[in-house]
Design an enzyme around this catalytic site. Structure first.
Site, PDB file in Angstrom:
ATOM      1  N   HIS A  80       1.997  65.433  -3.930  1.00 24.77           N
ATOM      2  CA  HIS A  80       2.884  65.060  -3.085  1.00 24.77           C
ATOM      3  C   HIS A  80       4.024  64.814  -3.893  1.00 24.77           C
ATOM      4  O   HIS A  80       4.269  63.718  -3.984  1.00 24.77           O
ATOM      5  CB  HIS A  80       3.261  64.465  -1.890  1.00 24.77           C
ATOM      6  N   CYS A  89       5.108  66.060   5.206  1.00 20.36           N
ATOM      7  CA  CYS A  89       4.825  66.144   3.780  1.00 20.36           C
ATOM      8  C   CYS A  89       3.658  66.496   3.710  1.00 20.36           C
ATOM      9  O   CYS A  89       3.079  67.411   2.417  1.00 20.36           O
ATOM     10  CB  CYS A  89       5.843  65.138   3.057  1.00 20.36           C
ATOM     11  N   ASN A 107      12.180  65.908  -3.673  1.00 21.57           N
ATOM     12  CA  ASN A 107      11.516  65.929  -2.559  1.00 21.57           C
ATOM     13  C   ASN A 107      11.678  67.243  -1.363  1.00 21.57           C
ATOM     14  O   ASN A 107      12.855  67.302  -0.524  1.00 21.57           O
ATOM     15  CB  ASN A 107      11.552  64.920  -1.855  1.00 21.57           C
TER      16      ASN A 107
END
Length: 341
Positions: free
Chosen positions: A259, A118, A289
């Site tokens: 993020h 990520c 996400n």
């Protein structure tokens, strides 16, 4: 406040692409022993975007890339470097960046994939800007974060299925005025929880061949508590380290893009750094996400909404499995946003 001379490597166009199937919490909870209210309380997420069976990471990446290139006013002939940040490329190899290169019609130049989970997009922006700073022949770079997380999710595992979504985001890096663009980056790794977030299947220790079909190791495994502890410990420190390198006080940062893993986590980190949510943009509530794509998509949407002004001091920051952390400080140049979809 002075940011110093800077590199003159600027983000000049952004774009994003989301999967076409929208999954609301109500639909997700059918057959699982959880409720929509529990998901909201735990994550802030209301819905996520799921790729259709015929979709591919390269399709999403090329769509986002074309929007970013349109915004930047560049064509395939102008691109000298493509970096794809992903763990979910179409194949184990060749690299996804090669497929993007082919589909866009780029000729020559350099390609590579970067796997930092990520934190991939933030890491890839720094890698690409470093290449441009070192090599004047690299005119423009295309940096893409893309994930098809849903292909790695056990739909019966509430600990992972509630978070993950599919999409891509892209940015074009071009040369700008001295002092504009990326100013500094900082990275940190704490590998003590290496096993906390993982997909083992397909790696050389868990090869696809000879296993007689899907195994438990093919699905994403997630230790949420370990992730939370890592993020609140190291992400603020990495942001502060990048700001020190840029000679910027946290109070002078105009805008943060983090993020998009969990709304509660972002809220906690922002407040831990003495800021508030008015200085950032979140979309995790609406799209979930998207892994290495999440900072790229959030950045694209923030630019679309005119939330980042030219001359602003902007920080991009992310945490990825392993665990690795990245943050970069930018003096924002005018950006022509690409269309998102």
């Amino acid at each position: 406040m002075s940011l110093g001379p800077g590199s003159g490597v600027c983000i000049t166009g952004v774009g994003h692409h989301l999967a076409g199937v929208v999954e609301e919490n109500d639909a997700l909870c059918r057959g699982l022993d959880i409720t929509p209210e529990w998901i909201l309380e735990k994550t802030g997420i209301k819905r996520r975007y799921i790729a259709a069976p015929e979709d591919s990471a390269s399709d999403f990446a090329v769509s986002a890339a074309r929007r970013a290139m349109e915004g930047a006013g560049v064509t395939a002939e102008d691109i000298d470097l493509i970096v794809a940040a992903t763990f979910s490329g179409d194949y184990t190899f060749p690299p996804l960046s090669a497929k993007i290169h082919k589909e866009l019609g780029v000729k020559g130049g350099q390609i590579f994939d970067l796997q930092a989970n990520c934190a991939g997009f933030v890491s890839a922006l720094t890698a690409a800007s470093d290449r441009m700073a070192a090599d004047p022949s690299v005119r423009n770079a295309l940096v893409i974060g893309v994930e098809l997380n849903s292909r790695y999710i056990d739909r019966t595992n509430a600990d992972s299925v509630i978070y993950h979504s599919d999409g891509a985001g892209a940015a074009v890096l071009s040369r700008g005025a001295p002092g504009a663009g990326i100013v500094a980056s900082a990275f940190h790794t704490d590998s003590s929880n290496y096993e906390a977030v993982r997909v083992r299947g397909g790696g050389s220790s868990f090869p696809a061949m000879g296993r007689g079909g899907p195994a438990a190791s093919d699905a994403m495994e997630l230790n949420g508590l370990a992730t939370w502890k890592q993020a609140i410990t190291h992400l603020p420190a990495t942001v502060k380290a990048a700001c020190r390198k840029a000679d910027v006080e946290l109070a002078d940062v105009d805008f943060f893009v983090f993020h998009q893993a969990n709304w509660n986590l972002i809220d906690y980190i922002v407040r831990k750094m003495g800021a508030d949510l008015s200085r950032t943009y979140t979309n995790v509530q609406e799209i979930g996400n998207t892994g290495a794509a999440s900072v790229a998509i959030a950045l694209s949407e923030a630019v679309d909404r005119d939330l980042i002004k030219p001359g602003s001091t902007v920080v991009l920051a992310a945490v990825g499995a392993g665990f690795n952390f990245g943050a970069s400080v930018w003096r924002w140049a005018p950006v022509n946003a690409g269309r998102g979809a």
